[in-house]
Design a protein around this motif. Structure first.
Motif, PDB file in Angstrom:
ATOM      1  N   ILE A 125       0.860  -1.188   0.000  1.00  0.00           N
ATOM      2  CA  ILE A 125       0.000   0.000   0.000  1.00  0.00           C
ATOM      3  C   ILE A 125       0.892   1.233   0.000  1.00  0.00           C
ATOM      4  N   GLU A 126       0.707   2.066  -1.000  1.00  0.00           N
ATOM      5  CA  GLU A 126       1.502   3.277  -1.192  1.00  0.00           C
ATOM      6  C   GLU A 126       0.569   4.479  -1.277  1.00  0.00           C
ATOM      7  N   PRO A 127       1.102   5.699  -1.268  1.00  0.00           N
ATOM      8  CA  PRO A 127       0.219   6.862  -1.402  1.00  0.00           C
ATOM      9  C   PRO A 127      -0.673   6.807  -2.640  1.00  0.00           C
ATOM     10  N   GLU A 128      -0.216   6.119  -3.680  1.00  0.00           N
ATOM     11  CA  GLU A 128      -1.008   6.007  -4.915  1.00  0.00           C
ATOM     12  C   GLU A 128      -2.100   4.940  -4.825  1.00  0.00           C
ATOM     13  N   GLY A 129      -2.055   4.102  -3.790  1.00  0.00           N
ATOM     14  CA  GLY A 129      -3.050   3.044  -3.643  1.00  0.00           C
ATOM     15  C   GLY A 129      -2.395   1.710  -3.367  1.00  0.00           C
ATOM     16  N   ILE A 130      -3.100   0.638  -3.680  1.00  0.00           N
ATOM     17  CA  ILE A 130      -2.649  -0.719  -3.386  1.00  0.00           C
ATOM     18  C   ILE A 130      -2.201  -1.390  -4.677  1.00  0.00           C
ATOM     19  N   ARG A 131      -1.106  -2.142  -4.609  1.00  0.00           N
ATOM     20  CA  ARG A 131      -0.568  -2.841  -5.779  1.00  0.00           C
ATOM     21  C   ARG A 131      -0.034  -4.202  -5.340  1.00  0.00           C
ATOM     22  N   PRO A 132       0.159  -5.150  -6.263  1.00  0.00           N
ATOM     23  CA  PRO A 132       0.788  -6.411  -5.892  1.00  0.00           C
ATOM     24  C   PRO A 132       2.204  -6.176  -5.375  1.00  0.00           C
ATOM     25  N   ALA A 133       2.575  -6.887  -4.337  1.00  0.00           N
ATOM     26  CA  ALA A 133       3.930  -6.786  -3.805  1.00  0.00           C
ATOM     27  C   ALA A 133       4.917  -7.448  -4.760  1.00  0.00           C
ATOM     28  N   THR A 134       6.138  -6.977  -4.747  1.00  0.00           N
ATOM     29  CA  THR A 134       7.197  -7.646  -5.494  1.00  0.00           C
ATOM     30  C   THR A 134       7.640  -8.889  -4.727  1.00  0.00           C
ATOM     31  N   ASP A 135       8.319  -9.797  -5.411  1.00  0.00           N
ATOM     32  CA  ASP A 135       8.858 -10.961  -4.723  1.00  0.00           C
ATOM     33  C   ASP A 135       9.808 -10.540  -3.608  1.00  0.00           C
ATOM     34  N   ALA A 136      10.617  -9.521  -3.872  1.00  0.00           N
ATOM     35  CA  ALA A 136      11.567  -9.060  -2.851  1.00  0.00           C
ATOM     36  C   ALA A 136      10.836  -8.560  -1.614  1.00  0.00           C
ATOM     37  N   GLU A 137       9.707  -7.876  -1.795  1.00  0.00           N
ATOM     38  CA  GLU A 137       8.927  -7.404  -0.649  1.00  0.00           C
ATOM     39  C   GLU A 137       8.341  -8.574   0.126  1.00  0.00           C
ATOM     40  N   VAL A 138       7.830  -9.579  -0.587  1.00  0.00           N
ATOM     41  CA  VAL A 138       7.270 -10.752   0.089  1.00  0.00           C
ATOM     42  C   VAL A 138       8.353 -11.487   0.864  1.00  0.00           C
ATOM     43  N   VAL A 139       9.528 -11.659   0.269  1.00  0.00           N
ATOM     44  CA  VAL A 139      10.640 -12.330   0.945  1.00  0.00           C
ATOM     45  C   VAL A 139      11.037 -11.573   2.206  1.00  0.00           C
ATOM     46  N   ALA A 140      11.114 -10.255   2.118  1.00  0.00           N
ATOM     47  CA  ALA A 140      11.487  -9.454   3.289  1.00  0.00           C
ATOM     48  C   ALA A 140      10.460  -9.613   4.402  1.00  0.00           C
ATOM     49  N   ARG A 141       9.177  -9.650   4.070  1.00  0.00           N
ATOM     50  CA  ARG A 141       8.140  -9.817   5.082  1.00  0.00           C
ATOM     51  C   ARG A 141       8.152 -11.221   5.679  1.00  0.00           C
ATOM     52  N   LEU A 142       8.487 -12.197   4.869  1.00  0.00           N
ATOM     53  CA  LEU A 142       8.518 -13.581   5.338  1.00  0.00           C
ATOM     54  C   LEU A 142       9.713 -13.835   6.252  1.00  0.00           C
ATOM     55  N   GLY A 143      10.811 -13.154   5.994  1.00  0.00           N
ATOM     56  CA  GLY A 143      11.987 -13.316   6.831  1.00  0.00           C
ATOM     57  C   GLY A 143      12.530 -14.737   6.788  1.00  0.00           C
TER      58      GLY A 143
END
Length: 240
Positions: A125-143
């Protein structure tokens, strides 16, 4: 692994929950998992609690459980403020005992992400709205979670992501509410575009997503009687 029904974001919608359970049982599911945001909604929170407490499924708390239990009354949003007075001490005690996350066999259960119950996992979720996360973002959240499959909720958007290291993250979608708007961390809208109740079935490493017709008109009418036309529209149409 036996066939497991994965439910999330019921939001007190007992009619949708009953339809999903019947559909899952008809498809051979004997096990159920519940990923939180269970009762908060201008619908049937106490009745939904009784339904679930009698079944004693593995269940985690979502952000709404935390909010209902920990925020001062004047800090509760309208949905949680409607819900809390309707719950008995026994029901509140059941909620308070729910873990925030749960490692179960080869699965990991969280509501938002492993570290944050209000962070979306497969979306950003960004100021522009909601978008699919990148793989890198998912990996970072998964830890460093070692499980092959992590199950999450919160966004109400069904989907899955297979990562390069073989780990998978999946969101079954919402049983109880197919559209909403929110302002955290930035204003955004979620819309699934229809009234059907959503859940997923996990079998081995296969994930099947299901959308179930139920008496959404009665749910929408209940929300309208409680003065929540926003919920009534979302329940009837899957749009904000």
């Amino acid at each position: 692994m036996s066939r497991i029904a994965v439910l999330s974001d019921i939001h007190g919608n007992l009619l949708a929950l009953e339809a999903v359970v019947a559909d899952a049982e008809a498809r051979g599911c004997a096990r159920f998992l519940n990923l939180g945001d269970i009762l908060s909604g201008p619908l049937w929170p106490a009745e939904t609690a009784d339904f679930l407490m009698a079944r004693d499924w593995p269940t985690i708390a979502g952000n709404h459980e935390r909010q209902v239990l920990t925020l001062a009354p004047d800090r509760l949003n309208a949905t949680d403020a409607f819900t809390r007075p309707l719950l008995s001490e026994t029901q509140l005690g059941w909620m308070a005992a729910l873990p925030a996350t749960l490692a179960l066999d080869s699965l990991f259960l969280c509501h938002g992400t492993p570290a944050n119950d209000i962070e979306t996992f497969l979306e950003t979720i960004e100021p522009e709205g909601i978008r699919p996360a990148t793989d890198a973002e998912v990996v970072a959240r998964l830890g460093a979670r070692p499980e092959r499959l992590t199950l999450c909720g919160h966004s109400h958007l069904p989907g899955e992501r297979l990562l390069g290291d073989g780990r998978r993250v999946a969101n079954p979608g919402s049983v109880g509410l197919q559209a909403f708007d929110d302002d955290h961390p930035f204003p955004h809208i979620v819309e699934n575009g229809d009234s059907k109740a959503r859940y997923a079935i996990v079998e081995s490493e296969r994930i099947a997503f299901h959308a179930v017709t139920y008496d959404h008109a009665s749910a929408a009418a209940k929300a309208a009687r409680e003065g929540r036309e926003d919920w009534a529209r979302a329940l009837a149409t899957g749009r904000v």
